[in-house]
Enzyme design. Structure first.
Site, PDB file in Angstrom:
ATOM      1  N   LYS A   1     -16.021  15.644  49.847  1.00 54.29           N
ATOM      2  CA  LYS A   1     -15.451  14.369  49.415  1.00 54.29           C
ATOM      3  C   LYS A   1     -14.121  14.534  48.669  1.00 54.29           C
ATOM      4  CE  LYS A   1     -20.011  12.283  48.636  1.00 54.29           C
ATOM      5  NZ  LYS A   1     -20.255  11.294  49.665  1.00 54.29           N
TER       6      LYS A   1
ATOM      7  N   LYS B   1     -20.006  12.451  41.317  1.00 51.89           N
ATOM      8  CA  LYS B   1     -20.499  12.648  42.688  1.00 51.89           C
ATOM      9  C   LYS B   1     -20.374  14.095  43.090  1.00 51.89           C
ATOM     10  CE  LYS B   1     -19.175   8.394  45.051  1.00 51.89           C
ATOM     11  NZ  LYS B   1     -18.322   7.849  46.132  1.00 51.89           N
TER      12      LYS B   1
ATOM     13  N   GLY C   1     -26.856   9.826  48.973  1.00 46.92           N
ATOM     14  CA  GLY C   1     -26.984   9.395  47.577  1.00 46.92           C
ATOM     15  C   GLY C   1     -27.381  10.507  46.613  1.00 46.92           C
TER      16      GLY C   1
ATOM     17  N   ARG D   1     -19.693  11.075  62.662  1.00 45.62           N
ATOM     18  CA  ARG D   1     -20.809  11.062  63.619  1.00 45.62           C
ATOM     19  C   ARG D   1     -21.118   9.620  63.951  1.00 45.62           C
ATOM     20  NH1 ARG D   1     -24.335   9.068  59.713  1.00 45.62           N
ATOM     21  NH2 ARG D   1     -23.987   9.990  57.678  1.00 45.62           N
TER      22      ARG D   1
HETATM   23  P1  ADP Z   1     -26.153   6.532  57.024  1.00 46.28           P
HETATM   24  O1  ADP Z   1     -27.539   6.272  56.605  1.00 46.28           O
HETATM   25  O2  ADP Z   1     -25.291   5.367  56.878  1.00 46.28           O
HETATM   26  O3  ADP Z   1     -26.030   7.144  58.355  1.00 46.28           O
HETATM   27  P2  ADP Z   1     -26.238   8.419  54.852  1.00 46.28           P
HETATM   28  O4  ADP Z   1     -25.110   9.029  54.110  1.00 46.28           O
HETATM   29  O5  ADP Z   1     -27.248   7.616  54.117  1.00 46.28           O
HETATM   30  O6  ADP Z   1     -25.560   7.540  55.981  1.00 46.28           O
HETATM   31  O7  ADP Z   1     -27.020   9.574  55.560  1.00 46.28           O
HETATM   32  C1  ADP Z   1     -27.299   9.534  56.888  1.00 46.28           C
HETATM   33  C2  ADP Z   1     -27.529  10.828  57.516  1.00 46.28           C
HETATM   34  O8  ADP Z   1     -27.717  11.945  56.701  1.00 46.28           O
HETATM   35  C3  ADP Z   1     -28.757  10.631  58.279  1.00 46.28           C
HETATM   36  O9  ADP Z   1     -28.475  11.147  59.499  1.00 46.28           O
HETATM   37  C4  ADP Z   1     -29.827  11.408  57.611  1.00 46.28           C
HETATM   38  O10 ADP Z   1     -30.623  12.020  58.584  1.00 46.28           O
HETATM   39  C5  ADP Z   1     -29.041  12.401  56.817  1.00 46.28           C
HETATM   40  N1  ADP Z   1     -29.561  12.432  55.479  1.00 46.28           N
HETATM   41  C6  ADP Z   1     -29.493  11.462  54.589  1.00 46.28           C
HETATM   42  N2  ADP Z   1     -30.097  11.808  53.463  1.00 46.28           N
HETATM   43  C7  ADP Z   1     -30.543  13.057  53.637  1.00 46.28           C
HETATM   44  C8  ADP Z   1     -31.251  13.982  52.837  1.00 46.28           C
HETATM   45  N3  ADP Z   1     -31.639  13.683  51.616  1.00 46.28           N
HETATM   46  N4  ADP Z   1     -31.532  15.175  53.352  1.00 46.28           N
HETATM   47  C9  ADP Z   1     -31.176  15.484  54.590  1.00 46.28           C
HETATM   48  N5  ADP Z   1     -30.513  14.645  55.406  1.00 46.28           N
HETATM   49  C10 ADP Z   1     -30.200  13.457  54.939  1.00 46.28           C
HETATM   50  P1  ADP Z   2     -23.162   9.501  50.154  1.00 45.96           P
HETATM   51  O1  ADP Z   2     -22.430  10.629  50.736  1.00 45.96           O
HETATM   52  O2  ADP Z   2     -24.341   9.931  49.382  1.00 45.96           O
HETATM   53  O3  ADP Z   2     -23.417   8.443  51.158  1.00 45.96           O
HETATM   54  P2  ADP Z   2     -21.078   7.800  49.054  1.00 45.96           P
HETATM   55  O4  ADP Z   2     -19.881   8.333  48.401  1.00 45.96           O
HETATM   56  O5  ADP Z   2     -20.935   7.278  50.431  1.00 45.96           O
HETATM   57  O6  ADP Z   2     -22.199   8.925  49.018  1.00 45.96           O
HETATM   58  O7  ADP Z   2     -21.715   6.668  48.121  1.00 45.96           O
HETATM   59  C1  ADP Z   2     -22.996   6.137  48.354  1.00 45.96           C
HETATM   60  C2  ADP Z   2     -23.158   4.787  47.677  1.00 45.96           C
HETATM   61  O8  ADP Z   2     -22.908   4.869  46.267  1.00 45.96           O
HETATM   62  C3  ADP Z   2     -22.174   3.746  48.154  1.00 45.96           C
HETATM   63  O9  ADP Z   2     -22.608   3.130  49.325  1.00 45.96           O
HETATM   64  C4  ADP Z   2     -22.120   2.803  46.974  1.00 45.96           C
HETATM   65  O10 ADP Z   2     -23.255   1.963  46.947  1.00 45.96           O
HETATM   66  C5  ADP Z   2     -22.241   3.721  45.778  1.00 45.96           C
HETATM   67  N1  ADP Z   2     -20.913   4.097  45.263  1.00 45.96           N
HETATM   68  C6  ADP Z   2     -20.176   5.135  45.683  1.00 45.96           C
HETATM   69  N2  ADP Z   2     -19.013   5.213  45.009  1.00 45.96           N
HETATM   70  C7  ADP Z   2     -19.008   4.198  44.134  1.00 45.96           C
HETATM   71  C8  ADP Z   2     -18.086   3.755  43.121  1.00 45.96           C
HETATM   72  N3  ADP Z   2     -16.948   4.380  42.886  1.00 45.96           N
HETATM   73  N4  ADP Z   2     -18.404   2.672  42.397  1.00 45.96           N
HETATM   74  C9  ADP Z   2     -19.565   2.026  42.589  1.00 45.96           C
HETATM   75  N5  ADP Z   2     -20.484   2.409  43.507  1.00 45.96           N
HETATM   76  C10 ADP Z   2     -20.228   3.479  44.279  1.00 45.96           C
HETATM   77 MG    MG Z   3     -22.000   7.427  52.288  1.00 47.63          MG
END
Ligand code: ADP
Ligand code: ADP
Ligand code: MG
Length: 649
Positions: free
Chosen positions: A116, A158, A165, A296
Site C-alpha cells: 500500500k 494500516k 481488513g 484481480r
Molecule cells: P474483496 O472482498 O472486495 O474482493 P478484500 O480485500 O476483502 O476484497 O479481500 C478479498 C480477497 O482476499 C478475497 O479473494 C479473499 O479470498 C482474500 N482474503 C480476504 N481476507 C483474507 C484473509 N484474512 N486471509 C486470506 N485471504 C483473504
Molecule cells: P484492505 O486491504 O484490508 O482491504 P483497505 O485499505 O482497502 O484495506 O481498507 C479497508 C476498509 O477500511 C475500507 O473499505 C474502509 O472501510 C476502511 N478505511 C480504509 N482507509 C480508511 C481511511 N483513511 N479512513 C476511514 N476508513 C478507512
Molecule cells: Mg481493500
C-alpha cells in the site's frame, strides 16, 4: 482464443469462471484438494486434477503443482480467480516461464500495487489523489507517533501488506497510539509476514467507493463504480452499483483517476481501484482518495456485470488471448441498479462465528443471480472461507433492486448450518440504507438490532412438529385416518440446546391442533396448502433428524426421539407411559420384580419403529398395566413402580 484453461481456485469463483469458459467454447480444467474431491467446481469442469491436501499451502497455494497440472492437462492459460495466488507476482512469472498465459495483469503491475505504501507514492506521482498520511520508510514508533500528530487525529494505522481488513487500527488520540501500533504490527506480522505500517488520516463517515477498470496493457477503460460501504470490521457485506448519490461530475472524476492509475502501471485485465470517500456531505470531485488497487477480479464484480451487461470473465479471456479492449469508454453505459449480498455460514448472534456443516437443503430463489460453489449435500468445511453464495439482484431503480434483494433473501432456503441470511435481510430492509444513507459505520451503529436472534413463534414450532411427524405431505402415512380415534402425539424438538415440546392432536389428514406450551395452533389444509391459525404456512424441509422452517430466514430444529430422552417419565418417575400411540410389542416386567435404572421394561411399536421403554430409576415393579399386543394411546400408563422410599420420605 485458448481451447483449454485451468482455474487455479475453488468455490464460487472457480464455478463462475467455468460457466463463461463453457459459454465461449473453452474447456476448463479444475484443480482440487482432498477436501474438494466432490466439490461443485470439480463436477462442472471438463477435467480435474488433484493437487494435494486440504490446507491451502498444500494445494491452492502450491504454484508448482498447479503449473504442472496445467501442462499435464494441455491448458494454455491459468485463471487465478480471487484470493489464493491471484495477486502473487512470483506465481505470474512462474506461469509465464512455463510457457503459459496468466489471465490477469503482469507481475510488474501486481508488484507496483502490492504494497500500500509504494502504491500510494506511485499514485500520487500519477496525479491520483491519495489519503493524506505518512507512507514513508521510517518505522520507528516515536517518529510514527510524531507523524500521526502532524496528520491530526483520528488516524488509521494500516499494514502496508494488508488485505481483508487485517493489521488495521483506528486511533482516536495520541494516548492510544503506542498500543494500537503494537497490535497492528503484531497482526500484520502473523497475517502477512511483514510488519511495516503506514499512517493515514481517518476519514469521517467514510464511504468505500471503488471503480472497476479494465486494461489491455496500454490503455484502460472503467466500468463505473461500486459502493461497498456496508462493511463489518472492514469486510464488505452488501455491495451495490452505481453508488447512491453519485453525480456525473464525480463519476467522471473518479473514473478518470482510476483509469490514470491503471494506465500508470500498464495494467492488463480486470482490476479495481478502491477509493475512500468523505460521506459527511454530498459526493464531491475533490472528496475522494486512492486507498489501494486490487489487481484481480473482485468478489463483488457481478453488480458491475448486472448494470453494464458486460461479462468481465469473457473480457479477461479475450484480453489475455491478445484481443484489444472489447469496448471503448463511450460504448459503456449504466442500466439500472444492482445489489450483491454475501451469504455465509456463520452464527451472527454469536459474534459472526464462522460455521461448518453439511448443507442438507439449499434452494436459491428465482429472480436473483446466485453465484455459488456448493449444492445441497455439500459440506461447508473448516478449511476454507464459509461462503455459501453471492446473491445479486438487478432493477431499473435502486429501490426496485433493493426490494428484490430483500425478497430474494427471504426466499433463500438453507438447512444444515446457521447462516447470516437474517442479518442480510435486516440490512436489505434497513430504513437508512433504503434511503441511500451508506457509510462504513452503519452496521456497527445498528449492530444489535441487525444481529438479533430470530423470534421463534408458536406457529413455527407447531409446523416443525407436524413436519417431523410427516403430517404435511398429502397421502402420507396417515391415509386411512378416518377409521381412527383422534390421535395424540408428542414431539420433542431442540433448538440451540433448548428443548420444546409440541402435542399434536390429529382430527383428520387435513386438520391438526398443536399445543405449544400454553398456546394452541390450528393447522388446516385449505386448497392443498397448509394454513396455521388461518395464515399461509411457510415452507419446511425435513432432512434426517433436522427440520427447518423457512420463516425468519430458516429456523432449524433437531428432532429428538422422545423415547431416548431420560426425563420422559419426568412428571412422575414412578409411571412408565407410552410416549406416543402404538402397540405394546413385549413386556419384560412383572409385579414385584426389582429393576435397575435403564433396564428395558417393555417395547412399543409406533411410527413403524420399535422403541424400548426403560426404567427411569431403580425400584420395584408395582403393577403392569398393559399386556403385549395391546393398542395404547399416547400417555397411557404401562408400568408402575412402587413409591420410591427415599423420595417419599
Ligand atoms: P474483496 O472482498 O472486495 O474482493 P478484500 O480485500 O476483502 O476484497 O479481500 C478479498 C480477497 O482476499 C478475497 O479473494 C479473499 O479470498 C482474500 N482474503 C480476504 N481476507 C483474507 C484473509 N484474512 N486471509 C486470506 N485471504 C483473504
Ligand atoms: P484492505 O486491504 O484490508 O482491504 P483497505 O485499505 O482497502 O484495506 O481498507 C479497508 C476498509 O477500511 C475500507 O473499505 C474502509 O472501510 C476502511 N478505511 C480504509 N482507509 C480508511 C481511511 N483513511 N479512513 C476511514 N476508513 C478507512
Ligand atoms: Mg481493500
Amino acid at each position: 482464443m485458448f481451447d483449454t484453461i485451468l482455474i487455479a481456485n475453488r468455490g464460487e469463483i472457480a464455478c463462475r469462471v467455468m460457466e463463461t469458459a463453457r459459454a465461449m467454447g473453452v474447456r476448463s480444467v479444475a484443480v482440487y484438494s482432498d477436501a474438494d474431491r466432490a466439490a461443485r467446481h470439480v463436477a462442472l469442469a471438463d477435467a480435474a486434477v488433484h493437487i494435494g491436501g486440504p490446507a491451502p499451502a498444500e494445494s491452492y497455494l502450491d504454484g508448482a503443482k498447479i503449473i504442472a497440472a496445467a501442462l499435464e492437462s494441455g491448458a494454455q492459460a491459468i485463471h487465478p480467480g480471487y484470493g489464493f495466488l491471484s495477486e502473487n507476482p512470483d506465481f505470474v512469472e512462474a506461469v509465464e516461464a512455463a510457457g503459459l498465459t496468466f489471465i490477469g495483469p503482469s507481475a510488474k503491475a501486481i508488484r507496483a500495487m502490492g504494497l500500500k505504501d509504494a502504491a500510494k507514492a506511485l499514485m500520487h506521482e500519477a496525479g491520483v489523489p491519495v489519503v493524506p498520511g505518512y507512507h514513508g520508510e521510517e518505522q520507528d514508533p516515536g517518529v510514527l507517533a510524531e507523524k500521526a500528530g502532524e496528520i491530526g487525529y483520528p488516524v488509521l494505522i494500516k499494514a502496508v501488506a494488508g488485505g481483508g481488513g487485517k493489521g488495521m487500527r483506528l486511533v482516536e488520540d495520541a494516548k492510544g497510539f503506542a498500543e494500537a501500533l503494537d497490535s497492528a504490527k503484531a497482526e500484520a506480522k502473523t497475517a502477512f509476514g511483514n510488519e511495516a505500517v503506514l499512517i493515514e488520516k481517518y476519514i469521517q463517515q467514510p464511504r468505500h467507493i471503488e471503480v472497476q477498470v479494465f486494461g489491455d496493457g496500454q490503455s484502460a477503460v472503467h466500468l463505473f463504480e461500486r459502493d461497498c460501504s456496508l462493511q463489518r470490521r472492514h469486510q464488505k457485506v452488501i455491495e451495490e452499483a452505481p453508488a447512491p448519490g453519485m453525480t456525473p461530475e464525480v463519476r467522471e472524476a473518479m473514473g478518470a483517476a482510476a483509469v490514470r492509475a491503471a494506465e500508470a502501471i500498464g495494467y492488463a485485465g480486470a482490476g479495481t481501484v478502491e477509493f475512500i470517500v468523505d460521506g459527511s456531505g454530498g459526493l464531491r470531485s475533490d472528496g475522494f482518495w486512492f486507498m489501494e488497487m486490487n489487481t484481480r477480479l473482485q468478489v463483488e464484480h457481478p453488480v458491475t456485470e448486472e448494470i453494464t451487461g458486460v461479462d468481465l470473465v469473457e473480457w479477461q479471456l479475450r484480453v489475455a488471448a491478445g484481443e484489444g479492449l472489447p469496448k471503448r469508454q463511450e460504448e459503456l453505459s449504466i442500466d439500472g441498479h444492482a445489489f450483491e449480498a454475501r451469504l455465509y455460514a456463520e452464527d451472527v448472534p454469536k459474534g459472526f462465528l464462522p460455521a461448518t456443516g453439511r448443507l442438507r437443503h439449499l434452494v436459491f430463489p428465482e429472480g436473483a443471480r446466485a453465484d455459488t460453489g456448493v449444492r445441497a449435500g455439500d459440506e461447508i468445511s473448516p478449511h476454507y472461507d464459509p461462503m455459501i453464495a453471492k446473491l445479486t439482484t438487478h432493477g431499473p431503480t435502486r429501490a426496485v433492486a433493493l426490494q428484490r434483494l430483500g425478497a430474494a433473501l427471504e426466499a433463500t432456503q438453507v438447512a444444515g448450518t446457521v447462516t447470516n441470511l437474517a442479518f442480510l435481510g435486516a440490512l436489505a430492509r434497513h430504513e437508512g440504507f433504503g434511503r441511500g444513507e451508506v457509510d462504513t459505520g452503519l452496521i456497527a451503529r445498528d449492530l444489535e438490532a441487525l444481529s438479533a436472534p430470530p423470534e421463534v413463534s408458536d406457529a413455527t414450532v407447531a409446523l416443525a412438529a407436524l413436519a417431523s411427524l410427516g403430517l404435511l405431505e398429502s397421502g402420507g402415512p396417515e391415509t386411512g385416518f378416518a377409521l381412527w380415534q383422534p390421535l395424540r402425539r408428542s414431539v420433542v424438538l431442540r433448538r440451540e440446546g433448548e428443548e420444546v415440546q409440541a402435542k399434536v392432536q390429529s382430527l383428520s389428514a387435513e386438520a391438526h391442533d398443536v399445543e405449544v406450551g400454553d398456546a394452541l395452533v390450528t393447522a388446516r389444509r385449505v386448497g392443498g396448502r397448509w394454513q396455521l391459525d388461518g395464515a399461509l404456512a411457510p415452507e419446511v424441509a425435513v432432512t434426517g433428524d433436522l427440520v427447518t422452517v423457512f420463516a425468519g430466514y430458516g429456523i432449524g430444529f433437531d428432532i429428538l426421539d422422545p423415547l431416548e430422552r431420560g426425563e420422559f417419565a419426568a412428571g412422575d418417575a414412578s409411571v412408565i407411559e407410552a410416549p406416543m400411540p402404538g402397540m405394546v410389542k413385549a413386556v419384560f416386567a412383572e409385579a414385584g420384580q426389582e429393576v435397575a435404572k435403564g433396564d428395558r421394561l417393555a417395547v412399543l411399536e409406533a411410527m413403524k419403529m420399535e422403541h424400548s421403554l426403560l426404567a427411569p430409576r431403580d425400584g420395584v415393579v408395582a403393577e403392569v398395566l398393559a399386556g403385549a399386543g395391546s393398542q395404547v394411546e399416547a400417555g397411557a400408563a404401562l408400568i408402575r413402580l412402587e413409591e420410591d422410599a427415599e423420595a417419599a420420605a
